[in-house]
Design a protein around this motif. Structure first.
Motif, PDB file in Angstrom:
ATOM      1  N   ALA A  53       0.827  -1.211   0.000  1.00 61.75           N
ATOM      2  CA  ALA A  53       0.000   0.000   0.000  1.00 61.75           C
ATOM      3  C   ALA A  53       0.862   1.262   0.000  1.00 61.75           C
ATOM      4  O   ALA A  53       0.673   2.160  -0.829  1.00 61.75           O
ATOM      5  CB  ALA A  53      -0.917  -0.024   1.223  1.00 61.75           C
ATOM      6  N   ALA A  54       1.823   1.333   0.904  1.00 59.37           N
ATOM      7  CA  ALA A  54       2.641   2.545   1.036  1.00 59.37           C
ATOM      8  C   ALA A  54       3.491   2.769  -0.208  1.00 59.37           C
ATOM      9  O   ALA A  54       3.552   3.883  -0.750  1.00 59.37           O
ATOM     10  CB  ALA A  54       3.534   2.442   2.279  1.00 59.37           C
ATOM     11  N   GLU A  60       9.285  -5.083  -6.334  1.00 60.55           N
ATOM     12  CA  GLU A  60       8.469  -5.940  -5.459  1.00 60.55           C
ATOM     13  C   GLU A  60       8.964  -7.377  -5.582  1.00 60.55           C
ATOM     14  O   GLU A  60       9.108  -7.887  -6.681  1.00 60.55           O
ATOM     15  CB  GLU A  60       6.990  -5.839  -5.867  1.00 60.55           C
ATOM     16  N   GLY A  71      -9.049  -6.906   5.495  1.00 61.49           N
ATOM     17  CA  GLY A  71     -10.493  -6.793   5.750  1.00 61.49           C
ATOM     18  C   GLY A  71     -11.254  -8.029   5.304  1.00 61.49           C
ATOM     19  O   GLY A  71     -12.337  -7.897   4.730  1.00 61.49           O
ATOM     20  N   ASN A 131     -10.748  -2.941   4.251  1.00 58.76           N
ATOM     21  CA  ASN A 131     -11.233  -1.782   5.029  1.00 58.76           C
ATOM     22  C   ASN A 131     -10.166  -0.685   4.876  1.00 58.76           C
ATOM     23  O   ASN A 131      -9.236  -0.607   5.649  1.00 58.76           O
ATOM     24  CB  ASN A 131     -11.398  -2.227   6.492  1.00 58.76           C
ATOM     25  N   VAL A 134      15.124  -7.055  -3.407  1.00 61.51           N
ATOM     26  CA  VAL A 134      16.326  -6.255  -3.161  1.00 61.51           C
ATOM     27  C   VAL A 134      17.181  -6.965  -2.121  1.00 61.51           C
ATOM     28  O   VAL A 134      16.691  -7.415  -1.078  1.00 61.51           O
ATOM     29  CB  VAL A 134      15.947  -4.832  -2.669  1.00 61.51           C
ATOM     30  N   SER A 143       6.083  -9.740   3.808  1.00 64.84           N
ATOM     31  CA  SER A 143       6.643  -8.897   4.879  1.00 64.84           C
ATOM     32  C   SER A 143       7.495  -9.769   5.801  1.00 64.84           C
ATOM     33  O   SER A 143       6.983 -10.330   6.768  1.00 64.84           O
ATOM     34  CB  SER A 143       5.535  -8.250   5.706  1.00 64.84           C
ATOM     35  N   ASP A 193      12.760  -7.629   5.856  1.00 67.58           N
ATOM     36  CA  ASP A 193      13.977  -7.211   5.118  1.00 67.58           C
ATOM     37  C   ASP A 193      14.296  -5.748   5.395  1.00 67.58           C
ATOM     38  O   ASP A 193      15.458  -5.365   5.578  1.00 67.58           O
ATOM     39  CB  ASP A 193      13.801  -7.347   3.592  1.00 67.58           C
ATOM     40  N   GLU A 208       4.167   0.270   7.256  1.00 73.44           N
ATOM     41  CA  GLU A 208       4.261  -0.524   8.490  1.00 73.44           C
ATOM     42  C   GLU A 208       5.688  -0.670   9.000  1.00 73.44           C
ATOM     43  O   GLU A 208       5.903  -1.042  10.155  1.00 73.44           O
ATOM     44  CB  GLU A 208       3.631  -1.899   8.221  1.00 73.44           C
ATOM     45  N   LEU A 267      -4.061   0.747   7.165  1.00 76.07           N
ATOM     46  CA  LEU A 267      -3.906   1.140   5.761  1.00 76.07           C
ATOM     47  C   LEU A 267      -3.864   2.665   5.645  1.00 76.07           C
ATOM     48  O   LEU A 267      -3.146   3.204   4.803  1.00 76.07           O
ATOM     49  CB  LEU A 267      -5.037   0.549   4.908  1.00 76.07           C
TER      50      LEU A 267
HETATM   51  C1  LIG Z   1      -4.894 -10.416   7.418  1.00 78.04           C
HETATM   52  C2  LIG Z   1      -4.728  -8.933   7.426  1.00 78.04           C
HETATM   53  C3  LIG Z   1      -5.828  -8.117   7.292  1.00 78.04           C
HETATM   54  C4  LIG Z   1      -5.668  -6.721   7.344  1.00 78.04           C
HETATM   55  N1  LIG Z   1      -6.769  -5.956   7.164  1.00 78.04           N
HETATM   56  C5  LIG Z   1      -6.651  -4.602   7.230  1.00 78.04           C
HETATM   57  C6  LIG Z   1      -7.764  -3.761   6.970  1.00 78.04           C
HETATM   58  O1  LIG Z   1      -8.847  -4.228   6.589  1.00 78.04           O
HETATM   59  N2  LIG Z   1      -7.592  -2.418   7.122  1.00 78.04           N
HETATM   60  C7  LIG Z   1      -6.391  -1.865   7.475  1.00 78.04           C
HETATM   61  O2  LIG Z   1      -6.300  -0.651   7.613  1.00 78.04           O
HETATM   62  N3  LIG Z   1      -5.297  -2.636   7.645  1.00 78.04           N
HETATM   63  C8  LIG Z   1      -5.392  -3.981   7.518  1.00 78.04           C
HETATM   64  N4  LIG Z   1      -4.283  -4.766   7.665  1.00 78.04           N
HETATM   65  C9  LIG Z   1      -2.972  -4.108   7.865  1.00 78.04           C
HETATM   66  C10 LIG Z   1      -2.492  -3.483   6.549  1.00 78.04           C
HETATM   67  O3  LIG Z   1      -2.808  -4.355   5.491  1.00 78.04           O
HETATM   68  C11 LIG Z   1      -0.986  -3.227   6.579  1.00 78.04           C
HETATM   69  O4  LIG Z   1      -0.670  -2.464   7.716  1.00 78.04           O
HETATM   70  C12 LIG Z   1      -0.536  -2.491   5.322  1.00 78.04           C
HETATM   71  O5  LIG Z   1      -0.875  -3.248   4.169  1.00 78.04           O
HETATM   72  C13 LIG Z   1       0.969  -2.238   5.346  1.00 78.04           C
HETATM   73  O6  LIG Z   1       1.344  -1.704   4.109  1.00 78.04           O
HETATM   74  P1  LIG Z   1       2.884  -1.552   3.702  1.00 78.04           P
HETATM   75  O7  LIG Z   1       2.876  -1.050   2.314  1.00 78.04           O
HETATM   76  O8  LIG Z   1       3.603  -0.795   4.736  1.00 78.04           O
HETATM   77  O9  LIG Z   1       3.471  -3.017   3.784  1.00 78.04           O
HETATM   78  P2  LIG Z   1       3.102  -4.350   2.965  1.00 78.04           P
HETATM   79  O10 LIG Z   1       1.705  -4.305   2.498  1.00 78.04           O
HETATM   80  O11 LIG Z   1       3.525  -5.467   3.830  1.00 78.04           O
HETATM   81  O12 LIG Z   1       4.014  -4.254   1.668  1.00 78.04           O
HETATM   82  C14 LIG Z   1       5.391  -4.432   1.713  1.00 78.04           C
HETATM   83  C15 LIG Z   1       5.830  -5.034   0.406  1.00 78.04           C
HETATM   84  O13 LIG Z   1       7.266  -5.036   0.363  1.00 78.04           O
HETATM   85  C16 LIG Z   1       7.679  -6.214  -0.288  1.00 78.04           C
HETATM   86  N5  LIG Z   1       9.075  -6.496   0.091  1.00 78.04           N
HETATM   87  C17 LIG Z   1       9.529  -6.820   1.314  1.00 78.04           C
HETATM   88  N6  LIG Z   1      10.880  -6.994   1.277  1.00 78.04           N
HETATM   89  C18 LIG Z   1      11.262  -6.747  -0.003  1.00 78.04           C
HETATM   90  C19 LIG Z   1      12.512  -6.782  -0.669  1.00 78.04           C
HETATM   91  N7  LIG Z   1      13.651  -7.103  -0.037  1.00 78.04           N
HETATM   92  N8  LIG Z   1      12.538  -6.501  -2.006  1.00 78.04           N
HETATM   93  C20 LIG Z   1      11.400  -6.188  -2.675  1.00 78.04           C
HETATM   94  N9  LIG Z   1      10.186  -6.160  -2.096  1.00 78.04           N
HETATM   95  C21 LIG Z   1      10.113  -6.430  -0.768  1.00 78.04           C
HETATM   96  C22 LIG Z   1       6.697  -7.256   0.220  1.00 78.04           C
HETATM   97  O14 LIG Z   1       6.658  -8.397  -0.599  1.00 78.04           O
HETATM   98  C23 LIG Z   1       5.400  -6.485   0.253  1.00 78.04           C
HETATM   99  O15 LIG Z   1       4.661  -6.617  -0.934  1.00 78.04           O
HETATM  100  C24 LIG Z   1      -4.399  -6.155   7.555  1.00 78.04           C
HETATM  101  C25 LIG Z   1      -3.290  -6.976   7.654  1.00 78.04           C
HETATM  102  C26 LIG Z   1      -3.428  -8.347   7.585  1.00 78.04           C
HETATM  103  C27 LIG Z   1      -2.214  -9.218   7.681  1.00 78.04           C
END
Ligand SMILES: Cc1cc2nc3c(=O)[nH]c(=O)nc-3n(C[C@H](O)[C@H](O)[C@H](O)COP(=O)(O)OP(=O)(O)OC[C@H]3O[C@@H](n4cnc5c(N)ncnc54)[C@H](O)[C@@H]3O)c2cc1C
Length: 416
Positions: free
Chosen positions: A14-15, A34, A47, A52, A136, A176, A179, A385, A398
């Motif tokens: 997401a971020a 990715e 969600g 959500n 990476v 996640s 790394d 996160e 999110l």
């Molecule tokens: C089951 C579940 C349900 C959830 N439901 C909700 C909800 O409904 N509403 C809500 O607000 N939050 C929800 N959350 C929490 C929310 O989804 C996360 O906090 C949010 O997606 C985090 O986003 P992010 O981009 O920081 O990390 P992530 O979504 O974890 O994305 C990080 C990405 O980095 C990639 N990556 C990692 N290391 C490397 C590397 N070395 N090289 C290349 N790529 C790499 C990973 O593969 C991943 O795709 C839920 C979480 C879970 C587990």
């Protein structure tokens, strides 16, 4: 120059996706890396696959309360990209949204896939270069700044800015795997200790297994340590084969895990918080009297689920075929205690494998809250996160990912 970018984003969650798109809209040449085969794997399971995506709260001071002590850090980021703007962003991408009674926001389609598809469309429209199956391995730095990254397969890319948006440690199957914490640490950043949060709890008492599948709404759960109440919450819980879950338990889990570091903790459940002890006792006396000729197991119609009644009578050591009018005062007191103060011993949690979010992460003291820029390395940014921020359930996590991703993408210095 080939393989030279204004911004490399590590992590297509997401971020990372929002940051990459926003920077690209501003004219940056952006590469999104990715490691999975597809983008947004965690969004897909969010969600319960309905996603959500945010919480309908326009007052940022209220909003940041959902993140506890570290919430203040988010003030700028969530002002930059508040829930209403997040909703506008997705509606402009063609996603119709709905706000449910508890102010949780979902796509009207109830499909998290629609959210991921809209983000991919957004990235493509803005000409972000996307590379999947691109893990990476190394980040390169000269004396002062990041210069590039290396993938597992040896490919090299140069950049003038780097955003680390690799998520935390929860649900490692989504990619996640922590790394980013290693990268950040190697670059000199402090990582505050990580623990699972929004995670189901394991309970010692074996009878919970027999309650598996039962859920209760609007009940009160108090957290106790050494007979001292730490906190209490009202909400919904679900019994499972290992213990308890449900929104309120998830929201309590971080406090439980933190307290367990100092010794055993107990949860005390009040299934009937709207009635005080005296009122509940009078109610019990009345139903025992009014249904005197019925067996005790058969008088609880709308008051308690039948599966629970069997366990309750077992715990109170009352023969289920006994007539209601022959229940002794002591037996009634035992029922009263189970309904108002059922004690459960927490023996653990389901770990990062089943934690919705990671608590702890890159120390916020080392990040500029207005830009998400590292205070240690000028051209390094963090979002999502990986930061030491976590919220309760309800779309708050999110919201952090979108808000911090947007802020990073909008802040990084671009070549003139
Ligand atoms: C089951 C579940 C349900 C959830 N439901 C909700 C909800 O409904 N509403 C809500 O607000 N939050 C929800 N959350 C929490 C929310 O989804 C996360 O906090 C949010 O997606 C985090 O986003 P992010 O981009 O920081 O990390 P992530 O979504 O974890 O994305 C990080 C990405 O980095 C990639 N990556 C990692 N290391 C490397 C590397 N070395 N090289 C290349 N790529 C790499 C990973 O593969 C991943 O795709 C839920 C979480 C879970 C587990």
């Amino acid at each position: 120059m080939k393989n030279q970018y204004d911004l490399i984003v590590i992590g297509g969650g997401a971020a990372g996706m929002v940051a990459a798109g926003i920077a690209s809209e501003r004219g940056a040449k952006v590469l999104l890396l990715e490691k999975n085969k597809e983008l947004g794997r965690k969004i897909l399971i969010s969600g319960h696959t309905r996603c959500n995506l945010t919480h309908d709260e326009s007052n940022i001071r209220e909003l940041i309360k959902a993140y506890g002590d570290n919430g203040a850090f988010l003030f700028s980021a969530l002002n930059n990209f508040p829930p209403q703007e997040i909703m506008n962003f997705f509606e402009n991408l063609g996603v119709k949204l709905k706000i449910e009674d508890d102010r949780r926001v979902f796509p009207r389609s109830d499909s998290s896939q629609e959210i991921v598809n809209s983000l991919i469309k957004y990235l493509k429209n803005n000409k972000v270069e996307i590379k999947t199956l691109a893990q990476v391995k190394n980040i390169f730095k000269d004396k002062t700044n990041i210069t590039g990254v290396e993938l597992e397969n040896g490919e090299l890319f140069n950049t003038t800015n780097l955003l680390i948006a690799t998520g935390g440690l929860s649900y490692p199957g989504t990619g996640s795997t922590g790394d980013g914490f290693k990268f950040a640490k190697n670059l000199g950043h402090t990582i505050t200790p990580t623990i699972p949060s929004l995670v189901p709890l394991k309970i010692k008492e074996t009878f919970v297994k027999d309650l598996q599948g039962l859920s209760f709404s609007d009940i009160e759960v108090s957290l106790y340590q050494n007979n001292k109440k730490i906190t209490k919450k009202i909400g919904d819980i679900l019994f499972t084969h290992f213990g308890i879950s449900g929104p309120m338990i998830l929201n309590l889990s971080k406090q439980v895990i933190t307290a367990r570091k100092n010794g055993n903790v107990e949860l005390r459940i009040n299934f009937k918080p709207k009635q005080n002890e005296k009122q509940l006792d009078l109610f019990l006396q009345k139903i025992f009297h009014d249904n005197g000729k019925k067996t005790i197991k058969n008088i609880w119609d709308n008051f308690l689920p039948s599966k629970f009644v069997g366990i309750m009578l077992d715990l109170a050591d009352i023969y289920p075929e006994k007539l209601a009018n022959s229940i002794s005062k002591e037996e009634r007191k035992k029922i009263l205690e189970i309904l108002h103060d059922l004690k459960l011993t927490v023996v653990g949690d389901m770990g990062f494998e089943q934690a919705i979010v990671t608590s702890g992460g890159v120390d916020l003291k080392e990040i500029d809250p207005k830009t998400m820029q590292s205070k240690l390395i000028d051209n390094l940014y963090f979002a999502g996160e990986i930061l030491d921020i976590d919220g309760i359930t309800g779309g708050y996590n999110l919201t952090v990912a979108w808000g911090t991703g947007y802020t990073a993408g909008n802040s990084l210095a671009l070549p003139l």
